[in-house]
Design an enzyme around this catalytic site. Sequence first.
Site, PDB file in Angstrom:
ATOM      1  N   ASP A 118       0.790  -1.237   0.000  1.00  0.00           N
ATOM      2  CA  ASP A 118       0.000   0.000   0.000  1.00  0.00           C
ATOM      3  C   ASP A 118       0.821   1.285   0.000  1.00  0.00           C
ATOM      4  O   ASP A 118       0.278   2.366   0.233  1.00  0.00           O
ATOM      5  CB  ASP A 118      -0.948  -0.001   1.208  1.00  0.00           C
ATOM      6  N   ASP A 183      -7.117  -3.676  -5.562  1.00  0.00           N
ATOM      7  CA  ASP A 183      -6.724  -2.377  -4.983  1.00  0.00           C
ATOM      8  C   ASP A 183      -5.310  -1.965  -5.403  1.00  0.00           C
ATOM      9  O   ASP A 183      -4.968  -0.780  -5.446  1.00  0.00           O
ATOM     10  CB  ASP A 183      -6.754  -2.423  -3.447  1.00  0.00           C
TER      11      ASP A 183
HETATM   12  N1  GLY Z   1      -7.269  -2.273   0.887  1.00  0.00           N
HETATM   13  C1  GLY Z   1      -7.970  -1.136   0.527  1.00  0.00           C
HETATM   14  C2  GLY Z   1      -9.398  -1.153   0.845  1.00  0.00           C
HETATM   15  O1  GLY Z   1      -9.834  -1.571   1.890  1.00  0.00           O
HETATM   16  O2  GLY Z   1     -10.141  -0.706   0.044  1.00  0.00           O
END
Ligand code: GLY
Length: 412
Positions: A118, A183
């Site tokens: 992330d 994501d």
């Molecule tokens: N991992 C990113 C979300 O929860 O959207």
Amino acid sequence: MNVNFKLFLLAFISIVTVACNTKQKEKENFINEIVEFATAQTELMLTALGEPTGNNYPRRIREDGTVGTTGMYDWTPGFFPGSLWYLYELTGDDKWREEATKWTETLEPLKTFTSHHDLGFMMYCSYGNAIRLAPKPEYKDILIQSAGSLSTRFDERVGAIKSWNRFRPWGDTTVYHFPVIIDNMMNLEMLFYASRVTGNPQYYDISVKHSDATLKNQFREDFGTWHVVCYDPESPTVLGKFTSQGYSDNSTWARGQAWAIYGYTMTYRETGDKRYLDVATKAADFFLKHLPEDLIPVWDFNVGMEGFTPGERSNAVVFKEKLRDASAAAIVCSALFELGQLANNQSYIDTAIEMLRSLASPAYRAELGTNANFLLMHSVGALPQGYEIDTPLVYADYYFLEALVRYRNLNK
Ligand code: GLY
């Protein structure tokens, strides 16, 4: 031209001019009212948080109604500084630049972080906006180093960036060691940036390979998305497709679909590759087709439907309410402003404006001093995990403000 026709033309032009000015004025009033609210609400948030410590990044609301925070190593610390940058962009007030700078610079230690994927969210929403709006020479180095750290998670044999280090599906005992989630498309923007400013194609190439693997494996025939695709760690072989935050393995999680739309819109902007534009529009059409009247999606498009069964350990087994997810709407709203322009599709832009108005309505926007001082209510973070269910979320606010900036900048 005869006199009557001239008079008619003049009257027509005057009417059109008045109508345009009225529309423009109405747009300005709409934006100003939200900015007034957002600045007042965020001032209250800053008072509640105190100075940035590295351990007090706002994320959600607690059961007692106060703000729930996380440490900087969670996936969301970039969003609050990013929101502060958007408030600076919307107001031009130095006060917001100073706050944004403080909350951004506290994140510098993350530049060497490699434990999950992330880093793009963490560093590009914060430092990426900082370098755009108030550049300092060191920001560029921090972003390049962050891109290097994220790149360590790319494996040439698989052709993708590993999202998490391990994943166990809700209905299975198998543990997978190369999960990629939809994501992850969002983290590529920082890699594209790094290639642009360094001239080193390595980050660009990784982004393209990851986008291609995701395009191949993470979409269904109808352009709904799988949330989690698990690869063999030593080859591009797909071992299984699952969900983590969606309703069931074969369902389409609304925020996952939102990341796909935003991610491929951005990837098209960065590469000019029409395949990415094509998938962004098809994913957007899927999303829009499944929306209720107020344009805010149910958190997963398949909740409670026949043929969709949550895995036995998922909280979705017992929680069946069709809650809305304002965060997914905010992400798509922002993405549609860009996609509409890139695809030359006015209807995406019109829908984005309607979504923005829906999010800004009392149904989703909090009243001043409520909602733990977040802007939007009614998001769903991790329902299968049993938390962040019908809550404000910091990233809903971030994309809401980004959408507002994009709306303001239209036709500029
Ligand atoms: N991992 C990113 C979300 O929860 O959207």
